[in-house]
Structures are given as C-alpha cells and as structure tokens.
Design a protein around this motif. Structure first.
Motif, mmCIF file in Angstrom:
data_model
loop_
_atom_site.group_PDB
_atom_site.id
_atom_site.type_symbol
_atom_site.label_atom_id
_atom_site.label_comp_id
_atom_site.label_asym_id
_atom_site.label_seq_id
_atom_site.Cartn_x
_atom_site.Cartn_y
_atom_site.Cartn_z
ATOM 1 N N LEU A 1 0.832 -1.202 0.000
ATOM 2 C CA LEU A 1 0.000 0.000 0.000
ATOM 3 C C LEU A 1 0.868 1.254 0.000
ATOM 4 C CD1 LEU A 1 -2.560 1.653 0.246
ATOM 5 C CD2 LEU A 1 -2.656 1.030 2.677
ATOM 6 N N ALA A 2 1.902 1.270 0.830
ATOM 7 C CA ALA A 2 2.800 2.437 0.884
ATOM 8 C C ALA A 2 3.471 2.664 -0.470
ATOM 9 C CB ALA A 2 3.848 2.244 1.980
ATOM 10 N N THR A 3 3.884 1.602 -1.120
ATOM 11 C CA THR A 3 4.495 1.726 -2.447
ATOM 12 C C THR A 3 3.484 2.276 -3.447
ATOM 13 O OG1 THR A 3 6.023 -0.082 -1.994
ATOM 14 C CG2 THR A 3 5.630 0.457 -4.310
ATOM 15 N N ALA A 4 2.252 1.788 -3.386
ATOM 16 C CA ALA A 4 1.205 2.273 -4.291
ATOM 17 C C ALA A 4 0.912 3.749 -4.030
ATOM 18 C CB ALA A 4 -0.065 1.438 -4.130
ATOM 19 N N LEU A 5 0.847 4.144 -2.760
ATOM 20 C CA LEU A 5 0.603 5.549 -2.426
ATOM 21 C C LEU A 5 1.748 6.446 -2.917
ATOM 22 C CD1 LEU A 5 -0.875 5.083 1.144
ATOM 23 C CD2 LEU A 5 -2.018 6.286 -0.747
ATOM 24 N N GLN A 6 2.977 6.014 -2.717
ATOM 25 C CA GLN A 6 4.129 6.798 -3.185
ATOM 26 C C GLN A 6 4.133 6.900 -4.712
ATOM 27 O OE1 GLN A 6 7.200 4.607 -1.128
ATOM 28 N NE2 GLN A 6 7.219 6.041 0.584
ATOM 29 N N SER A 7 3.810 5.811 -5.377
ATOM 30 C CA SER A 7 3.767 5.823 -6.846
ATOM 31 C C SER A 7 2.660 6.747 -7.337
ATOM 32 C CB SER A 7 3.543 4.410 -7.376
ATOM 33 O OG SER A 7 4.605 3.570 -6.995
ATOM 34 N N TYR A 8 1.493 6.666 -6.734
ATOM 35 C CA TYR A 8 0.377 7.535 -7.104
ATOM 36 C C TYR A 8 0.760 8.999 -6.897
ATOM 37 C CZ TYR A 8 -4.276 9.616 -7.195
ATOM 38 O OH TYR A 8 -5.369 10.403 -7.499
ATOM 39 N N SER A 9 1.384 9.288 -5.761
ATOM 40 C CA SER A 9 1.794 10.654 -5.446
ATOM 41 C C SER A 9 2.786 11.195 -6.472
ATOM 42 C CB SER A 9 2.397 10.716 -4.041
ATOM 43 O OG SER A 9 2.806 12.026 -3.730
ATOM 44 N N LEU A 10 3.755 10.384 -6.840
ATOM 45 C CA LEU A 10 4.739 10.815 -7.844
ATOM 46 C C LEU A 10 4.078 11.076 -9.194
ATOM 47 C CD1 LEU A 10 7.717 8.437 -7.003
ATOM 48 C CD2 LEU A 10 7.657 10.935 -6.721
ATOM 49 N N ASP A 11 3.070 10.268 -9.527
ATOM 50 C CA ASP A 11 2.403 10.392 -10.821
ATOM 51 C C ASP A 11 1.455 11.583 -10.875
ATOM 52 O OD1 ASP A 11 1.826 9.333 -13.487
ATOM 53 O OD2 ASP A 11 -0.145 8.797 -12.664
ATOM 54 N N THR A 12 0.775 11.874 -9.749
ATOM 55 C CA THR A 12 -0.263 12.901 -9.764
ATOM 56 C C THR A 12 0.111 14.171 -9.009
ATOM 57 O OG1 THR A 12 -1.349 12.041 -7.789
ATOM 58 C CG2 THR A 12 -2.074 11.146 -9.926
ATOM 59 N N GLY A 13 1.212 14.132 -8.258
ATOM 60 C CA GLY A 13 1.622 15.301 -7.493
ATOM 61 C C GLY A 13 1.096 15.333 -6.071
ATOM 62 N N GLY A 14 0.397 14.307 -5.649
ATOM 63 C CA GLY A 14 -0.119 14.241 -4.278
ATOM 64 C C GLY A 14 -1.096 13.094 -4.119
ATOM 65 N N VAL A 15 -1.521 12.893 -2.875
ATOM 66 C CA VAL A 15 -2.433 11.775 -2.590
ATOM 67 C C VAL A 15 -3.803 12.240 -2.107
ATOM 68 C CG1 VAL A 15 -0.660 10.028 -2.155
ATOM 69 C CG2 VAL A 15 -1.421 11.506 -0.288
ATOM 70 N N ASP A 16 -4.066 13.546 -2.154
ATOM 71 C CA ASP A 16 -5.330 14.076 -1.629
ATOM 72 C C ASP A 16 -6.573 13.447 -2.251
ATOM 73 O OD1 ASP A 16 -4.308 15.918 0.263
ATOM 74 O OD2 ASP A 16 -3.829 17.308 -1.371
ATOM 75 N N THR A 17 -6.506 13.090 -3.509
ATOM 76 C CA THR A 17 -7.688 12.581 -4.208
ATOM 77 C C THR A 17 -7.638 11.079 -4.464
ATOM 78 O OG1 THR A 17 -6.709 13.069 -6.367
ATOM 79 C CG2 THR A 17 -8.069 14.808 -5.351
ATOM 80 N N VAL A 18 -6.722 10.378 -3.837
ATOM 81 C CA VAL A 18 -6.555 8.946 -4.101
ATOM 82 C C VAL A 18 -7.801 8.157 -3.692
ATOM 83 C CG1 VAL A 18 -5.485 8.293 -1.887
ATOM 84 C CG2 VAL A 18 -4.896 7.041 -3.975
ATOM 85 N N THR A 19 -8.098 7.117 -4.456
ATOM 86 C CA THR A 19 -9.200 6.198 -4.149
ATOM 87 C C THR A 19 -8.652 4.772 -4.104
ATOM 88 O OG1 THR A 19 -9.767 5.787 -6.465
ATOM 89 C CG2 THR A 19 -10.838 7.688 -5.391
ATOM 90 N N VAL A 20 -9.446 3.870 -3.589
ATOM 91 C CA VAL A 20 -9.048 2.458 -3.563
ATOM 92 C C VAL A 20 -8.841 1.961 -4.992
ATOM 93 C CG1 VAL A 20 -9.780 0.129 -2.908
ATOM 94 C CG2 VAL A 20 -10.164 2.041 -1.337
#
Length: 141
Positions: A47-66
């Motif tokens: 999960l942490a890896t997925a969150l970090q990858s999402y953040s790098l791709d989108t510029g943040g995790v504020d809008t992340v979904t499952v």
C-alpha cells in the motif's frame, strides 16, 4: 493412529472448552495471529508503495481512491481494516487483520519529506476492527 487420536482429543477438548468458555474458543485463532500479521505487514508495504507511486504520478495523494491504488498494484484484503490519512504528498496508514490476536501496523511518510519510512507495530490495537478501507484527510495535531 496414535497421532490421530491425540488430534481428535485436542479438537474435542478445544470445542468443549469453547462451549463452556467462549473466550477460549478464540485461542486457536490467536495462535494463528502471527500468520495474519505477516500478510498485513506485506499489504501495508505494498500500500505504501502504491501511495508513493500515485503521489509521484499525480503530485499528491489528496484525491486517491481504492480504485486508484488497485491500478498501482494494491488491493485490500477481505479480512483487514485499513485507514489511510492523506494530505499533499504525505500519508499515514494503519492496518490490522480483523481476526482475534492480530496486531495493528502503521506506516507513515509524514515528516520524512515524502521519502520512505519504517513499518511499525502500532502502539495499540484497534479494539474491534471492521474490514474495509477508509480514506481521511491528514490533519495536524
């Protein structure tokens, strides 16, 4: 033959005690908790890896979904309660298997400048965790 007799006796004893004392019926599940914990630890790391990858791709995790996290390779387990707090590129995760005896695990990159952090056993267990994923805003305090 002797081993089968001993196993049957143990099953009957545990079953009989479980009827008389319900908390003892959970004992076999508590013994298996370390196996649940290993799965929870691996899931939190993924999960942490997925969150970090999402953040790098989108510029943040504020809008992340499952669903977004599934695209990065993390899918929640059916028996795990997961809470994710997000803000900018920082996040905190708390996860625990819902079966008796399981430990809670925490991962955070808060205060690390968005870099990797260590997975920790959370200070306390969630009293009665409910399987599922909750995403909340990370607030100071």
């Amino acid at each position: 033959m002797h081993a089968r007799t001993m196993l049957l006796s143990l099953v009957v004893l545990v079953g009989g005690v479980g009827v008389a004392r319900p908390e003892l019926a959970e004992l076999p599940l508590r013994v298996a908790a370390p196996a649940y914990d290993a799965v929870t630890q691996a899931s939190v790391r993924n999960l942490a890896t997925a969150l970090q990858s999402y953040s790098l791709d989108t510029g943040g995790v504020d809008t992340v979904t499952v669903e977004d996290l599934a695209g990065w390779g993390w899918v929640p387990q059916d028996t795990t309660a997961v809470t994710i707090w997000v803000s900018g590129d920082e996040f905190r995760v708390l996860a625990q298997d819902v079966r008796p005896g399981a430990s809670a695990y925490e991962y955070t990159n808060v205060g690390t400048g968005g870099g990797p952090a260590d997975l920790d056993v959370a200070a306390s267990r969630v009293d009665e965790p409910v399987a599922g994923v909750t995403i909340r805003p990370l607030t100071a305090g």
